[in-house]
Design a protein around this motif. Structure first.
Motif, PDB file in Angstrom:
ATOM      1  N   HIS A  76      73.011 -28.816  56.171  1.00 39.24           N
ATOM      2  CA  HIS A  76      71.974 -27.805  56.413  1.00 39.24           C
ATOM      3  C   HIS A  76      72.191 -27.029  57.702  1.00 39.24           C
ATOM      4  O   HIS A  76      71.395 -26.146  58.041  1.00 39.24           O
ATOM      5  CB  HIS A  76      70.603 -28.482  56.462  1.00 39.24           C
ATOM      6  CG  HIS A  76      70.259 -29.233  55.223  1.00 39.24           C
ATOM      7  ND1 HIS A  76      69.737 -28.623  54.100  1.00 39.24           N
ATOM      8  CD2 HIS A  76      70.396 -30.560  54.920  1.00 39.24           C
ATOM      9  CE1 HIS A  76      69.540 -29.538  53.152  1.00 39.24           C
ATOM     10  NE2 HIS A  76      69.928 -30.713  53.625  1.00 39.24           N
ATOM     11  N   GLN A 132      64.561 -25.019  58.453  1.00 45.92           N
ATOM     12  CA  GLN A 132      65.168 -25.988  57.548  1.00 45.92           C
ATOM     13  C   GLN A 132      64.872 -27.413  58.000  1.00 45.92           C
ATOM     14  O   GLN A 132      64.669 -28.316  57.175  1.00 45.92           O
ATOM     15  CB  GLN A 132      66.672 -25.756  57.483  1.00 45.92           C
ATOM     16  CG  GLN A 132      67.060 -24.468  56.771  1.00 45.92           C
ATOM     17  CD  GLN A 132      68.546 -24.401  56.460  1.00 45.92           C
ATOM     18  OE1 GLN A 132      69.137 -25.391  56.049  1.00 45.92           O
ATOM     19  NE2 GLN A 132      69.140 -23.234  56.674  1.00 45.92           N
ATOM     20  N   ALA A 187      61.433 -28.458  56.935  1.00 46.96           N
ATOM     21  CA  ALA A 187      61.419 -28.798  55.507  1.00 46.96           C
ATOM     22  C   ALA A 187      62.035 -30.172  55.270  1.00 46.96           C
ATOM     23  O   ALA A 187      61.543 -30.964  54.458  1.00 46.96           O
ATOM     24  CB  ALA A 187      62.172 -27.725  54.721  1.00 46.96           C
ATOM     25  N   LEU A 188      63.114 -30.489  55.995  1.00 46.41           N
ATOM     26  CA  LEU A 188      63.762 -31.791  55.850  1.00 46.41           C
ATOM     27  C   LEU A 188      62.839 -32.927  56.271  1.00 46.41           C
ATOM     28  O   LEU A 188      62.801 -33.983  55.643  1.00 46.41           O
ATOM     29  CB  LEU A 188      65.042 -31.824  56.685  1.00 46.41           C
ATOM     30  CG  LEU A 188      66.247 -31.057  56.126  1.00 46.41           C
ATOM     31  CD1 LEU A 188      67.361 -30.999  57.152  1.00 46.41           C
ATOM     32  CD2 LEU A 188      66.747 -31.711  54.846  1.00 46.41           C
ATOM     33  N   GLY A 207      59.714 -32.997  56.010  1.00 41.74           N
ATOM     34  CA  GLY A 207      58.740 -33.198  54.945  1.00 41.74           C
ATOM     35  C   GLY A 207      59.330 -33.864  53.713  1.00 41.74           C
ATOM     36  O   GLY A 207      58.638 -34.616  53.022  1.00 41.74           O
ATOM     37  N   ARG A 208      60.625 -33.617  53.439  1.00 44.08           N
ATOM     38  CA  ARG A 208      61.236 -34.127  52.204  1.00 44.08           C
ATOM     39  C   ARG A 208      61.817 -35.531  52.346  1.00 44.08           C
ATOM     40  O   ARG A 208      61.836 -36.297  51.388  1.00 44.08           O
ATOM     41  CB  ARG A 208      62.346 -33.182  51.734  1.00 44.08           C
ATOM     42  CG  ARG A 208      61.861 -31.867  51.181  1.00 44.08           C
ATOM     43  CD  ARG A 208      62.915 -31.215  50.315  1.00 44.08           C
ATOM     44  NE  ARG A 208      64.176 -31.001  51.011  1.00 44.08           N
ATOM     45  CZ  ARG A 208      64.503 -29.877  51.622  1.00 44.08           C
ATOM     46  NH1 ARG A 208      63.651 -28.870  51.619  1.00 44.08           N
ATOM     47  NH2 ARG A 208      65.674 -29.751  52.220  1.00 44.08           N
ATOM     48  N   ASP A 209      62.341 -35.848  53.513  1.00 46.37           N
ATOM     49  CA  ASP A 209      63.012 -37.134  53.727  1.00 46.37           C
ATOM     50  C   ASP A 209      62.103 -38.043  54.541  1.00 46.37           C
ATOM     51  O   ASP A 209      62.003 -37.901  55.764  1.00 46.37           O
ATOM     52  CB  ASP A 209      64.342 -36.896  54.460  1.00 46.37           C
ATOM     53  CG  ASP A 209      65.177 -38.172  54.598  1.00 46.37           C
ATOM     54  OD1 ASP A 209      64.589 -39.270  54.621  1.00 46.37           O
ATOM     55  OD2 ASP A 209      66.406 -38.058  54.686  1.00 46.37           O
ATOM     56  N   GLY A 240      62.221 -38.150  58.432  1.00 49.43           N
ATOM     57  CA  GLY A 240      61.012 -37.510  58.949  1.00 49.43           C
ATOM     58  C   GLY A 240      60.231 -38.420  59.866  1.00 49.43           C
ATOM     59  O   GLY A 240      59.768 -38.002  60.938  1.00 49.43           O
ATOM     60  N   SER A 245      48.206 -27.589  49.286  1.00 45.21           N
ATOM     61  CA  SER A 245      49.065 -28.256  48.303  1.00 45.21           C
ATOM     62  C   SER A 245      48.642 -27.936  46.878  1.00 45.21           C
ATOM     63  O   SER A 245      49.445 -28.048  45.945  1.00 45.21           O
ATOM     64  CB  SER A 245      49.057 -29.774  48.529  1.00 45.21           C
ATOM     65  OG  SER A 245      47.768 -30.324  48.298  1.00 45.21           O
ATOM     66  N   GLN A 299      51.719 -31.994  58.195  1.00 47.81           N
ATOM     67  CA  GLN A 299      51.555 -32.038  56.745  1.00 47.81           C
ATOM     68  C   GLN A 299      50.914 -30.751  56.231  1.00 47.81           C
ATOM     69  O   GLN A 299      51.327 -30.203  55.209  1.00 47.81           O
ATOM     70  CB  GLN A 299      50.697 -33.250  56.384  1.00 47.81           C
ATOM     71  CG  GLN A 299      50.781 -33.673  54.937  1.00 47.81           C
ATOM     72  CD  GLN A 299      50.070 -34.993  54.711  1.00 47.81           C
ATOM     73  OE1 GLN A 299      49.296 -35.448  55.563  1.00 47.81           O
ATOM     74  NE2 GLN A 299      50.323 -35.622  53.584  1.00 47.81           N
ATOM     75  N   LYS A 331      53.455 -28.075  56.293  1.00 49.69           N
ATOM     76  CA  LYS A 331      54.432 -28.296  55.232  1.00 49.69           C
ATOM     77  C   LYS A 331      54.007 -27.621  53.933  1.00 49.69           C
ATOM     78  O   LYS A 331      54.831 -27.043  53.215  1.00 49.69           O
ATOM     79  CB  LYS A 331      54.602 -29.806  55.020  1.00 49.69           C
ATOM     80  CG  LYS A 331      55.324 -30.202  53.737  1.00 49.69           C
ATOM     81  CD  LYS A 331      55.275 -31.698  53.540  1.00 49.69           C
ATOM     82  CE  LYS A 331      55.779 -32.100  52.164  1.00 49.69           C
ATOM     83  NZ  LYS A 331      55.708 -33.566  51.948  1.00 49.69           N
TER      84      LYS A 331
END
Length: 585
Positions: free
Chosen positions: A35, A118, A121-122, A124-126, A130, A258, A303, A306
């Motif tokens: 990334h 980026q 976002a990472l 939030g995803r991992d 995170g 969300s 959150q 995100k």
């Protein structure tokens, strides 16, 4: 330490005593490489600079990077030294704030740079990566606060504007240091250095050259890079406007965004509300070892970001007006916004203790919150806490780790009456906490700061003097609803009526066209909901506030879905049952 010793020390890594400086695994670095980009870093290169926004998340592949406060200034000092596997930055990187320190390459090497967006976002995803980054960033933020890094507030302890700026900085968990004109030996030198007349104080100083003369909270927020407030012109429409960014408001933000609703959340002071001032919340579901209010709120803020919620601080709402089946919301700066639905989650203010001598000491040594900032001002001194509820108990336990003694002054005769059992046990067993039941403050002693308290046993009338350098007050709260009087129904204490209570006093003509009554958290205005402490009859707990915030969004959906087909009769001439049912989502 000599200059030579300091220079040599700069090449040794800072030990990770506080979990603030973990290392990334080779696998994590490999994942991040996809990334970002690898690039060489030369000796003396500045990777990011104090006062400037973060552009990139930086991980060190080889070489050494020194983190400095007041780089190039007279008070320059090393905050940390990082080597291979470490990553740079702190909480401001994830929240869009400016950097509070400067990163300088001391040994040439290679770094991995990932664009900030980026990286957010990472995070939030991992969940593993995170959590690692977030915990480190939170620890670093509190480390900076403890070091007195960041900007300086130069002003008198007797100035209301100085108190205002200090409170805003503390409530927003911003690294800063207060220089008291009355007592600090550096004050005169700073006034001369920046040619600041005393009458122009308080001022905010940053980066050695920025001077803000008695700035508003909004001006200070812009300096730091807090989310921008509503602009001076009309902002257009959002699906949901949330008033208040405490646990209830942030929960509404997360669930609203969300669910795909355009969600704007505003707060007059800071994200977190009263919960953010709690040193430790031990009965919140999912955190068996407890969690600080500040950490819980920072996680919720990230959150909300995100999912695309927009958070704005400071932005104070002053008016709410029905307008074409929507609501026009007015702010203190004259700007306006339109919302299809509104969630009121403005929480409460702590009640002031009205006693002789206390008002002039507020913000100096009388406080209504117990955070790292306040605790740092009373190290090794005796302090007093007034109150018998959970907030008072949590504060007493937290302060006992800093003060030499904590006097817990309780007006009633039973600590179990308003305090959770687990807190009572800890308070009564702590060697530095003295619980005084049937005790009330009568007077305060001290000229420039608090030195002593006169307390009275309310059963015997006996008075005694206690030595205390600070007083922390937790005696209940009042709702932040002055601006809602005459707009919607409030109870006798000012809390917002909802559900069945709202139905009892609602304008029947207004609801007749909808074919229903106010829903569980709905006020006397259709599409306006209340959640958390501001709501009449609510349970004053963080968990219940977050639950109500989430529930309010479910009810917003119900309101949006029913608006059209409930105005007229159905195809067979029958009207739906008022109130209906709340489906799962």
């Amino acid at each position: 330490m000599s200059a030579a010793e300091h220079k040599h020390a700069a090449f040794r890594e800072t030990p990770d005593r506080y979990g603030a400086f973990p290392r990334l695994t080779p696998e994590q670095l490999l994942d991040l490489t996809a990334h970002g980009e690898r690039r060489r870093a030369a000796v003396g290169e500045v990777l990011f600079c104090e006062g400037q926004p973060f552009r990139e998340f930086l991980a060190i592949l080889s070489g050494t990077v020194e983190i400095l406060h007041d780089h190039g200034g007279p008070d320059e000092r090393t905050v940390a030294v990082h080597g291979p596997g470490r990553f740079l930055g702190e909480l401001g990187l994830l929240e869009g704030q400016a950097a509070f320190d400067t990163a300088v390459v001391r040994r040439a090497g290679e770094i991995l740079a990932v664009p900030v967006e980026q990286q957010r976002a990472l995070v939030g995803r991992d969940p593993v990566l995170g959590d690692l980054i977030l915990r480190a960033y939170l620890s670093r933020r509190y480390l900076l606060i403890g070091l007195g890094a960041g900007f300086r507030i130069l002003g008198s302890c007797y100035s209301p504007d100085t108190v205002r700026l200090r409170e805003f900085a503390a409530r927003n968990r911003l690294p800063h240091r207060w220089v008291d004109l009355e007592r600090d030996k550096d004050a005169e030198a700073l006034l001369r250095r920046f040619a600041i007349p005393t009458e122009e104080t308080p001022v905010v100083l940053w980066k050695g050259d920025r001077v803000l003369r008695n700035p508003s909270n909004a001006e200070l927020a812009r300096l730091i890079g807090l989310p921008a407030p509503v602009p001076s012109s009309d902002t257009g429409r959002c699906d949901v406007l949330v008033v208040g960014a405490g646990p209830a408001g942030l929960a509404a933000s997360v669930y609203g965004a969300s669910d795909g609703l355009t969600t704007v959340t505003v707060d007059a002071v800071a994200t977190g509300g009263q919960a953010a001032t709690s040193s430790r919340i031990e009965n919140y579901l999912g955190f068996p070892s407890g969690i600080s209010g500040g950490e819980l709120i920072e996680r919720a803020v990230l959150q909300a970001h995100k999912f695309g919620a927009r958070l704005m601080v400071p932005a104070q709402v002053t008016g709410l007006t029905p307008q074409d089946d929507e609501y026009a919301v007015t702010f203190s700066d004259g700007s306006r916004a339109r919302a299809g639905a509104v969630v009121l989650a403005s929480g409460v203010w702590y009640r002031r203790l009205e006693r002789p001598g206390l008002e002039r000491l507020e913000g100096i040594s009388v406080y209504y919150a117990a955070t790292v900032h306040e605790a740092s001002l009373c190290e090794a001194d005796p302090v007093a806490v007034v109150g018998g509820g959970n907030s008072a108990g949590q504060a007493a336990l937290f302060l006992a780790n800093h003060a030499s003694k904590v006097h817990l002054l309780v007006r009633g005769g039973d600590l179990n009456a308003d305090m959770s059992r687990y807190l009572v046990d800890q308070v009564e067993q702590h060697p530095r906490i003295e619980v005084l039941l049937h005790t009330e403050v009568r007077d305060a002693g001290g000229e420039e700061k608090l030195e002593s308290l006169t307390v009275e046993d309310n059963t015997s009338g006996e008075r005694r003097e206690l030595q205390a350098s600070a007083l922390f007050v937790f005696i209940g709260a009042r709702p932040r609803t002055e601006w809602l009087k005459g707009v919607l129904a409030l109870d006798e204490k000012g809390f917002v009526l909802t559900g069945a209570d709202a139905r009892a006093v609602a304008d029947a003509n207004r609801w007749a066209s909808l074919g229903r009554d106010p829903m569980l958290l709905e006020t006397t205005l259709p599409g306006v909901f209340a959640a958390g402490d501001v709501r009449s009859g609510s349970v004053k707990r963080v968990a219940s506030a977050t639950g109500e915030g989430a529930m309010a969004i479910r009810l917003v959906h119900e309101h949006r879905e029913r608006r059209g087909n409930l105005v007229t009769a159905g195809p067979e001439g029958r009207r739906p049952v008022p109130g209906g049912s709340v489906s799962s989502r």
